[in-house]
Design a protein around this motif. Structure first.
Motif, PDB file in Angstrom:
ATOM      1  N   ALA A  99      -9.532  -5.503  10.551  1.00 48.69           N
ATOM      2  CA  ALA A  99      -8.197  -5.451   9.935  1.00 48.69           C
ATOM      3  C   ALA A  99      -8.291  -4.768   8.561  1.00 48.69           C
ATOM      4  O   ALA A  99      -8.987  -5.244   7.680  1.00 48.69           O
ATOM      5  N   ASN A 100      -7.562  -3.664   8.431  1.00 48.06           N
ATOM      6  CA  ASN A 100      -7.588  -2.923   7.175  1.00 48.06           C
ATOM      7  C   ASN A 100      -6.471  -1.885   7.181  1.00 48.06           C
ATOM      8  O   ASN A 100      -6.331  -1.191   8.171  1.00 48.06           O
ATOM      9  N   PRO A 101      -5.691  -1.763   6.142  1.00 44.50           N
ATOM     10  CA  PRO A 101      -5.674  -2.651   4.989  1.00 44.50           C
ATOM     11  C   PRO A 101      -4.941  -3.965   5.305  1.00 44.50           C
ATOM     12  O   PRO A 101      -4.189  -4.043   6.263  1.00 44.50           O
ATOM     13  N   ILE A 102      -5.180  -4.952   4.459  1.00 44.98           N
ATOM     14  CA  ILE A 102      -4.482  -6.237   4.531  1.00 44.98           C
ATOM     15  C   ILE A 102      -3.609  -6.310   3.292  1.00 44.98           C
ATOM     16  O   ILE A 102      -4.093  -6.106   2.178  1.00 44.98           O
ATOM     17  N   TYR A 103      -2.322  -6.571   3.501  1.00 48.58           N
ATOM     18  CA  TYR A 103      -1.410  -6.570   2.358  1.00 48.58           C
ATOM     19  C   TYR A 103      -0.327  -7.630   2.524  1.00 48.58           C
ATOM     20  O   TYR A 103      -0.164  -8.217   3.589  1.00 48.58           O
ATOM     21  N   LEU A 104       0.393  -7.876   1.426  1.00 52.70           N
ATOM     22  CA  LEU A 104       1.509  -8.822   1.444  1.00 52.70           C
ATOM     23  C   LEU A 104       2.441  -8.479   0.299  1.00 52.70           C
ATOM     24  O   LEU A 104       2.078  -7.728  -0.608  1.00 52.70           O
ATOM     25  N   ASN A 105       3.641  -9.014   0.363  1.00 50.93           N
ATOM     26  CA  ASN A 105       4.600  -8.896  -0.736  1.00 50.93           C
ATOM     27  C   ASN A 105       4.674 -10.267  -1.393  1.00 50.93           C
ATOM     28  O   ASN A 105       5.163 -11.216  -0.800  1.00 50.93           O
ATOM     29  N   ALA A 106       4.155 -10.351  -2.618  1.00 49.96           N
ATOM     30  CA  ALA A 106       3.995 -11.637  -3.290  1.00 49.96           C
ATOM     31  C   ALA A 106       5.127 -11.914  -4.269  1.00 49.96           C
ATOM     32  O   ALA A 106       5.440 -11.069  -5.109  1.00 49.96           O
ATOM     33  N   GLN A 107       5.705 -13.105  -4.165  1.00 47.89           N
ATOM     34  CA  GLN A 107       6.592 -13.564  -5.233  1.00 47.89           C
ATOM     35  C   GLN A 107       5.717 -13.737  -6.474  1.00 47.89           C
ATOM     36  O   GLN A 107       4.529 -14.068  -6.381  1.00 47.89           O
ATOM     37  N   LEU A 108       6.303 -13.491  -7.641  1.00 48.98           N
ATOM     38  CA  LEU A 108       5.525 -13.463  -8.877  1.00 48.98           C
ATOM     39  C   LEU A 108       4.700 -14.725  -9.097  1.00 48.98           C
ATOM     40  O   LEU A 108       3.526 -14.650  -9.475  1.00 48.98           O
ATOM     41  N   ASP A 109       5.286 -15.897  -8.841  1.00 44.70           N
ATOM     42  CA  ASP A 109       4.547 -17.135  -9.117  1.00 44.70           C
ATOM     43  C   ASP A 109       3.421 -17.397  -8.122  1.00 44.70           C
ATOM     44  O   ASP A 109       2.558 -18.250  -8.366  1.00 44.70           O
ATOM     45  N   ALA A 110       3.383 -16.657  -7.008  1.00 44.29           N
ATOM     46  CA  ALA A 110       2.313 -16.840  -6.022  1.00 44.29           C
ATOM     47  C   ALA A 110       1.156 -15.859  -6.237  1.00 44.29           C
ATOM     48  O   ALA A 110       0.102 -15.997  -5.614  1.00 44.29           O
ATOM     49  N   MET A 111       1.339 -14.885  -7.128  1.00 44.99           N
ATOM     50  CA  MET A 111       0.313 -13.851  -7.315  1.00 44.99           C
ATOM     51  C   MET A 111      -1.063 -14.410  -7.702  1.00 44.99           C
ATOM     52  O   MET A 111      -2.069 -13.941  -7.169  1.00 44.99           O
ATOM     53  N   PRO A 112      -1.149 -15.411  -8.580  1.00 44.30           N
ATOM     54  CA  PRO A 112      -2.485 -15.940  -8.921  1.00 44.30           C
ATOM     55  C   PRO A 112      -3.218 -16.518  -7.701  1.00 44.30           C
ATOM     56  O   PRO A 112      -4.440 -16.378  -7.606  1.00 44.30           O
ATOM     57  N   LEU A 113      -2.490 -17.127  -6.782  1.00 49.36           N
ATOM     58  CA  LEU A 113      -3.113 -17.657  -5.568  1.00 49.36           C
ATOM     59  C   LEU A 113      -3.726 -16.516  -4.759  1.00 49.36           C
ATOM     60  O   LEU A 113      -4.892 -16.571  -4.370  1.00 49.36           O
ATOM     61  N   PHE A 117      -8.149 -14.539  -3.612  1.00 49.68           N
ATOM     62  CA  PHE A 117      -8.707 -14.028  -2.358  1.00 49.68           C
ATOM     63  C   PHE A 117      -8.941 -12.516  -2.409  1.00 49.68           C
ATOM     64  O   PHE A 117      -9.152 -11.887  -1.379  1.00 49.68           O
ATOM     65  N   GLY A 118      -8.871 -11.939  -3.614  1.00 46.78           N
ATOM     66  CA  GLY A 118      -9.159 -10.512  -3.765  1.00 46.78           C
ATOM     67  C   GLY A 118      -7.973  -9.593  -3.616  1.00 46.78           C
ATOM     68  O   GLY A 118      -8.142  -8.374  -3.515  1.00 46.78           O
ATOM     69  N   PHE A 119      -6.756 -10.133  -3.608  1.00 45.77           N
ATOM     70  CA  PHE A 119      -5.568  -9.289  -3.545  1.00 45.77           C
ATOM     71  C   PHE A 119      -5.247  -8.760  -4.941  1.00 45.77           C
ATOM     72  O   PHE A 119      -5.345  -9.499  -5.928  1.00 45.77           O
ATOM     73  N   VAL A 120      -4.865  -7.479  -5.006  1.00 46.20           N
ATOM     74  CA  VAL A 120      -4.552  -6.823  -6.273  1.00 46.20           C
ATOM     75  C   VAL A 120      -3.163  -6.203  -6.169  1.00 46.20           C
ATOM     76  O   VAL A 120      -2.827  -5.575  -5.155  1.00 46.20           O
ATOM     77  N   ALA A 121      -2.368  -6.369  -7.231  1.00 47.89           N
ATOM     78  CA  ALA A 121      -1.022  -5.781  -7.254  1.00 47.89           C
ATOM     79  C   ALA A 121      -1.122  -4.262  -7.208  1.00 47.89           C
ATOM     80  O   ALA A 121      -2.002  -3.662  -7.820  1.00 47.89           O
ATOM     81  N   GLU A 122      -0.183  -3.663  -6.478  1.00 48.90           N
ATOM     82  CA  GLU A 122      -0.169  -2.215  -6.302  1.00 48.90           C
ATOM     83  C   GLU A 122       1.284  -1.746  -6.389  1.00 48.90           C
ATOM     84  O   GLU A 122       2.137  -2.282  -5.700  1.00 48.90           O
ATOM     85  N   GLY A 123       1.535  -0.753  -7.232  1.00 50.97           N
ATOM     86  CA  GLY A 123       2.881  -0.197  -7.325  1.00 50.97           C
ATOM     87  C   GLY A 123       3.790  -1.021  -8.216  1.00 50.97           C
ATOM     88  O   GLY A 123       3.371  -2.001  -8.833  1.00 50.97           O
ATOM     89  N   PRO A 124       5.066  -0.621  -8.254  1.00 53.80           N
ATOM     90  CA  PRO A 124       6.017  -1.269  -9.161  1.00 53.80           C
ATOM     91  C   PRO A 124       6.528  -2.611  -8.621  1.00 53.80           C
ATOM     92  O   PRO A 124       6.484  -2.868  -7.421  1.00 53.80           O
ATOM     93  N   ILE A 131      14.644 -11.854  -4.925  1.00 54.63           N
ATOM     94  CA  ILE A 131      13.477 -12.431  -5.609  1.00 54.63           C
ATOM     95  C   ILE A 131      12.513 -11.304  -5.970  1.00 54.63           C
ATOM     96  O   ILE A 131      12.268 -10.404  -5.169  1.00 54.63           O
ATOM     97  N   GLN A 132      11.962 -11.363  -7.182  1.00 58.04           N
ATOM     98  CA  GLN A 132      11.025 -10.345  -7.643  1.00 58.04           C
ATOM     99  C   GLN A 132       9.660 -10.490  -6.949  1.00 58.04           C
ATOM    100  O   GLN A 132       9.162 -11.614  -6.794  1.00 58.04           O
ATOM    101  N   HIS A 133       9.085  -9.346  -6.552  1.00 58.74           N
ATOM    102  CA  HIS A 133       7.808  -9.305  -5.836  1.00 58.74           C
ATOM    103  C   HIS A 133       6.950  -8.149  -6.357  1.00 58.74           C
ATOM    104  O   HIS A 133       7.452  -7.214  -6.954  1.00 58.74           O
ATOM    105  N   PHE A 134       5.664  -8.233  -6.013  1.00 66.00           N
ATOM    106  CA  PHE A 134       4.751  -7.101  -6.095  1.00 66.00           C
ATOM    107  C   PHE A 134       4.051  -7.002  -4.749  1.00 66.00           C
ATOM    108  O   PHE A 134       3.714  -8.023  -4.147  1.00 66.00           O
ATOM    109  N   LYS A 135       3.838  -5.763  -4.298  1.00 64.67           N
ATOM    110  CA  LYS A 135       2.962  -5.575  -3.150  1.00 64.67           C
ATOM    111  C   LYS A 135       1.546  -5.865  -3.642  1.00 64.67           C
ATOM    112  O   LYS A 135       1.167  -5.457  -4.738  1.00 64.67           O
ATOM    113  N   MET A 136       0.785  -6.601  -2.843  1.00 56.98           N
ATOM    114  CA  MET A 136      -0.612  -6.871  -3.171  1.00 56.98           C
ATOM    115  C   MET A 136      -1.465  -6.471  -1.973  1.00 56.98           C
ATOM    116  O   MET A 136      -1.105  -6.735  -0.826  1.00 56.98           O
TER     117      MET A 136
END
Length: 139
Positions: A99-113, A117-124, A131-136
């Motif tokens: 499985a590659n790439p593995i991604y998700l759309n994270a609500q801001l308060d869930a980003m530290p969780l 696991f090695g997820f990094v924010a990408e893009g705006p 609800i505000q999100h970042f792709k991770m």
């Protein structure tokens, strides 16, 4: 507290997943119901229980962009007990080995969780269902 996360294998379990998501996303976060119920038939669903009480849910699906983790939800009274961590840990183990790439759309308060696991924010930053999100993306 005995926390279990299992792949959904029955209609009854799937109903419990949908009820958790309805409470968290539709009631609590005011997400439009029509946005909440999509791609159910092409997703692999998981149900978390704490001492046998349904309390959390998530899913993954293959998209044209990779493997997307979605719909992480933990009922309010069960938050802060490690259930979200166990959901992420379990869903990652279930993905195909290649499985590659593995991604998700994270609500801001869930980003530290997800970062644990090695997820990094990408893009705006962007808005999804009000609800505000970042792709991770998992590195």
């Amino acid at each position: 507290m005995d926390i279990q996360v299992n792949k959904v294998s029955s209609e009854e379990e799937l109903e419990k997943v949908f009820e958790i998501r309805r409470v968290v996303f539709v009631e609590e976060q005011n997400c439009p119901p029509e946005l909440e119920w999509e791609n159910e038939d092409v997703s692999i669903h998981f149900l978390a229980t704490a001492d046998a009480v349904p309390c959390g849910a998530c899913r993954w699906r293959k998209t044209e962009n990779g493997y997307k983790l979605e719909r992480f939800a933990v009922l309010k009274e069960f938050r802060g007990k490690g259930i979200g961590y166990k959901l992420v840990e379990t869903i990652l183990k279930d993905l195909p080995q290649n499985a590659n790439p593995i991604y998700l759309n994270a609500q801001l308060d869930a980003m530290p969780l997800y970062a644990k696991f090695g997820f990094v924010a990408e893009g705006p930053q962007f808005e999804e269902a009000g609800i505000q999100h970042f792709k991770m993306v998992k590195q």
